[in-house]
Design a protein around this motif. Structure first.
Motif, mmCIF file in Angstrom:
data_model
loop_
_atom_site.group_PDB
_atom_site.id
_atom_site.type_symbol
_atom_site.label_atom_id
_atom_site.label_comp_id
_atom_site.label_asym_id
_atom_site.label_seq_id
_atom_site.Cartn_x
_atom_site.Cartn_y
_atom_site.Cartn_z
ATOM 1 N N SER A 76 0.814 -1.232 0.000
ATOM 2 C CA SER A 76 0.000 0.000 0.000
ATOM 3 C C SER A 76 0.844 1.276 0.000
ATOM 4 C CB SER A 76 -0.973 -0.004 1.173
ATOM 5 O OG SER A 76 -0.280 -0.261 2.349
ATOM 6 N N THR A 77 2.118 1.173 0.406
ATOM 7 C CA THR A 77 2.986 2.366 0.371
ATOM 8 C C THR A 77 4.341 1.970 -0.219
ATOM 9 O OG1 THR A 77 3.736 1.823 2.600
ATOM 10 C CG2 THR A 77 2.005 3.481 2.433
ATOM 11 N N PRO A 78 5.048 2.911 -0.855
ATOM 12 C CA PRO A 78 6.387 2.586 -1.356
ATOM 13 C C PRO A 78 7.306 2.236 -0.187
ATOM 14 C CG PRO A 78 5.681 4.782 -2.093
ATOM 15 C CD PRO A 78 4.677 4.325 -1.097
ATOM 16 N N GLU A 79 8.272 1.355 -0.449
ATOM 17 C CA GLU A 79 9.175 0.953 0.650
ATOM 18 C C GLU A 79 10.572 0.700 0.097
ATOM 19 O OE1 GLU A 79 7.505 -1.987 3.501
ATOM 20 O OE2 GLU A 79 9.516 -2.854 3.407
ATOM 21 N N GLY A 80 11.509 1.538 0.493
ATOM 22 C CA GLY A 80 12.928 1.336 0.156
ATOM 23 C C GLY A 80 13.199 1.077 -1.313
ATOM 24 N N GLY A 81 12.596 1.821 -2.211
ATOM 25 C CA GLY A 81 12.849 1.636 -3.639
ATOM 26 C C GLY A 81 11.802 0.775 -4.325
ATOM 27 N N ALA A 82 10.958 0.103 -3.556
ATOM 28 C CA ALA A 82 9.879 -0.698 -4.153
ATOM 29 C C ALA A 82 8.604 0.145 -4.185
ATOM 30 C CB ALA A 82 9.650 -1.962 -3.330
ATOM 31 N N PRO A 83 8.038 0.354 -5.378
ATOM 32 C CA PRO A 83 6.845 1.201 -5.448
ATOM 33 C C PRO A 83 5.624 0.544 -4.808
ATOM 34 C CG PRO A 83 7.633 0.610 -7.660
ATOM 35 C CD PRO A 83 8.455 -0.158 -6.679
ATOM 36 N N GLN A 84 4.633 1.363 -4.555
ATOM 37 C CA GLN A 84 3.318 0.890 -4.108
ATOM 38 C C GLN A 84 2.715 0.071 -5.258
ATOM 39 O OE1 GLN A 84 0.608 2.410 -5.848
ATOM 40 N NE2 GLN A 84 -1.037 1.466 -4.657
ATOM 41 N N GLY A 85 1.858 -0.884 -4.956
ATOM 42 C CA GLY A 85 1.144 -1.593 -6.021
ATOM 43 C C GLY A 85 1.095 -3.088 -5.789
ATOM 44 N N TYR A 86 0.648 -3.787 -6.830
ATOM 45 C CA TYR A 86 0.514 -5.249 -6.748
ATOM 46 C C TYR A 86 1.834 -5.925 -7.127
ATOM 47 C CZ TYR A 86 -4.501 -4.991 -6.072
ATOM 48 O OH TYR A 86 -5.748 -4.748 -5.547
ATOM 49 N N TYR A 87 2.145 -6.972 -6.396
ATOM 50 C CA TYR A 87 3.352 -7.781 -6.651
ATOM 51 C C TYR A 87 2.953 -9.242 -6.799
ATOM 52 C CZ TYR A 87 6.378 -3.909 -5.339
ATOM 53 O OH TYR A 87 7.032 -2.698 -5.307
ATOM 54 N N LEU A 88 3.587 -9.923 -7.745
ATOM 55 C CA LEU A 88 3.502 -11.380 -7.808
ATOM 56 C C LEU A 88 4.541 -11.918 -6.840
ATOM 57 C CD1 LEU A 88 3.478 -11.896 -11.681
ATOM 58 C CD2 LEU A 88 1.529 -11.484 -10.168
ATOM 59 N N GLY A 89 4.258 -13.033 -6.210
ATOM 60 C CA GLY A 89 5.257 -13.590 -5.302
ATOM 61 C C GLY A 89 4.968 -15.040 -4.973
ATOM 62 N N GLY A 90 5.919 -15.621 -4.258
ATOM 63 C CA GLY A 90 5.703 -16.951 -3.683
ATOM 64 C C GLY A 90 5.511 -18.066 -4.683
ATOM 65 N N LEU A 91 5.979 -17.897 -5.910
ATOM 66 C CA LEU A 91 5.769 -18.954 -6.922
ATOM 67 C C LEU A 91 6.765 -20.087 -6.711
ATOM 68 C CD1 LEU A 91 4.575 -20.080 -9.572
ATOM 69 C CD2 LEU A 91 6.200 -18.624 -10.805
ATOM 70 N N ALA A 92 6.241 -21.280 -6.555
ATOM 71 C CA ALA A 92 7.108 -22.458 -6.439
ATOM 72 C C ALA A 92 6.408 -23.651 -7.088
ATOM 73 C CB ALA A 92 7.401 -22.764 -4.966
ATOM 74 N N VAL A 93 7.132 -24.312 -7.969
ATOM 75 C CA VAL A 93 6.631 -25.509 -8.654
ATOM 76 C C VAL A 93 7.479 -26.691 -8.188
ATOM 77 C CG1 VAL A 93 6.273 -26.610 -10.914
ATOM 78 C CG2 VAL A 93 5.944 -24.131 -10.672
ATOM 79 N N HIS A 94 6.830 -27.777 -7.781
ATOM 80 C CA HIS A 94 7.579 -28.954 -7.307
ATOM 81 C C HIS A 94 8.598 -29.372 -8.377
ATOM 82 C CE1 HIS A 94 8.548 -32.936 -5.860
ATOM 83 N NE2 HIS A 94 7.955 -32.612 -4.717
ATOM 84 N N PRO A 95 9.832 -29.695 -7.944
ATOM 85 C CA PRO A 95 10.864 -30.052 -8.934
ATOM 86 C C PRO A 95 10.448 -31.170 -9.893
ATOM 87 C CG PRO A 95 11.843 -29.754 -6.766
ATOM 88 C CD PRO A 95 10.353 -29.628 -6.579
ATOM 89 N N SER A 96 9.569 -32.059 -9.473
ATOM 90 C CA SER A 96 9.181 -33.153 -10.376
ATOM 91 C C SER A 96 8.113 -32.724 -11.391
ATOM 92 C CB SER A 96 8.687 -34.359 -9.569
ATOM 93 O OG SER A 96 7.537 -33.987 -8.854
ATOM 94 N N HIS A 97 7.680 -31.465 -11.326
ATOM 95 C CA HIS A 97 6.669 -30.978 -12.292
ATOM 96 C C HIS A 97 7.111 -29.709 -13.008
ATOM 97 C CE1 HIS A 97 3.338 -33.779 -11.727
ATOM 98 N NE2 HIS A 97 3.793 -33.900 -10.495
ATOM 99 N N ARG A 98 8.398 -29.503 -13.101
ATOM 100 C CA ARG A 98 8.878 -28.298 -13.786
ATOM 101 C C ARG A 98 8.835 -28.493 -15.308
ATOM 102 N NH1 ARG A 98 13.122 -26.162 -9.508
ATOM 103 N NH2 ARG A 98 11.590 -25.916 -7.825
#
Ligand SMILES: CC(C)(COP(=O)(O)OP(=O)(O)OC[C@H]1O[C@@H](n2cnc3c(N)ncnc32)[C@H](O)[C@@H]1OP(=O)(O)O)[C@@H](O)C(=O)NCCC(=O)NCCS
Length: 161
Positions: free
Chosen positions: A58-80
């Motif tokens: 909701s607020t800019p932080e240390g060089g990262a702008p306010q807004g939506y972020y994608l994150g936490g993406l992890a695919v099991h190694p056996s399904h890459r």
């Protein structure tokens, strides 16, 4: 493969994927319902094999702008390399486009798989920083990217002509 919103009951299966990927476990609060966040899982043969989320800053932080972020993406190694990362990213990007005209993500500068996969979505680098929103670079820098909703990109190009 099915992609569906995650529920609180999915936490153990999601964290098993994280463990297989050598990534930190999610706190249960990640799965609390929020209108400002989408958490999704990919299910293959009835088993959760990948997860991903969005985050609203909701607020800019240390060089990262306010807004939506994608994150936490992890695919099991056996399904890459089965298109699961792309599918989970497409669904989150579309979700953000219904709410905002830009979306961000960041990754380590040496995370080739992540860099290549996100390239399909038109992300452009906007900064290199040692830490972003509490995450620390493996080596020197995390790379911060931003993408713009395709219609807005076209409108902006037309405005310039
Ligand atoms: C990054 C990650 C999510 C990719 O997921 P995935 O389901 O394997 O990716 P996809 O199958 O959708 O790949 C789509 C495209 O991305 C690129 N890509 C994916 N993995 C790649 C790799 N290891 N090397 C180079 N390019 C890669 C390719 O262009 C690929 O298309 P192709 O398979 O037709 O060549 C997965 O490697 C992962 O979970 N890594 C560990 C956690 C992580 O780094 N998460 C991202 C943090 S931002």
């Amino acid at each position: 493969m099915i992609i569906r919103p995650a529920s609180a009951d999915d936490l153990a299966d999601i964290n098993a994927v994280h463990e297989a990927c050598g990534r930190r476990a999610w706190d249960p609060a990640v799965l609390d319902h929020s209108d400002d966040r989408l958490v999704v899982v990919a299910v293959v043969d009835g088993k959760i094999v990948a997860a991903a989320k969005t985050h609203h800053q909701s607020t800019p932080e240390g060089g990262a702008p306010q807004g939506y972020y994608l994150g936490g993406l992890a695919v099991h190694p056996s399904h890459r390399r089965e298109g699961i990362g792309l599918a989970l990213t497409r669904v989150r990007v579309e979700w953000v486009w219904a709410r905002a005209d830009t979306v961000h993500y960041f990754t380590d500068e040496d995370n080739i798989a992540s860099l290549q996969m996100h390239a399909a979505f038109g992300f452009e680098e906007i900064a290199r920083l040692p830490t972003i929103l509490g995450a620390q670079a493996n080596r020197e820098h995390l790379v911060l990217f931003r993408a713009t909703r395709p219609g807005d990109r076209r409108a902006r190009a037309t405005d310039r002509t």
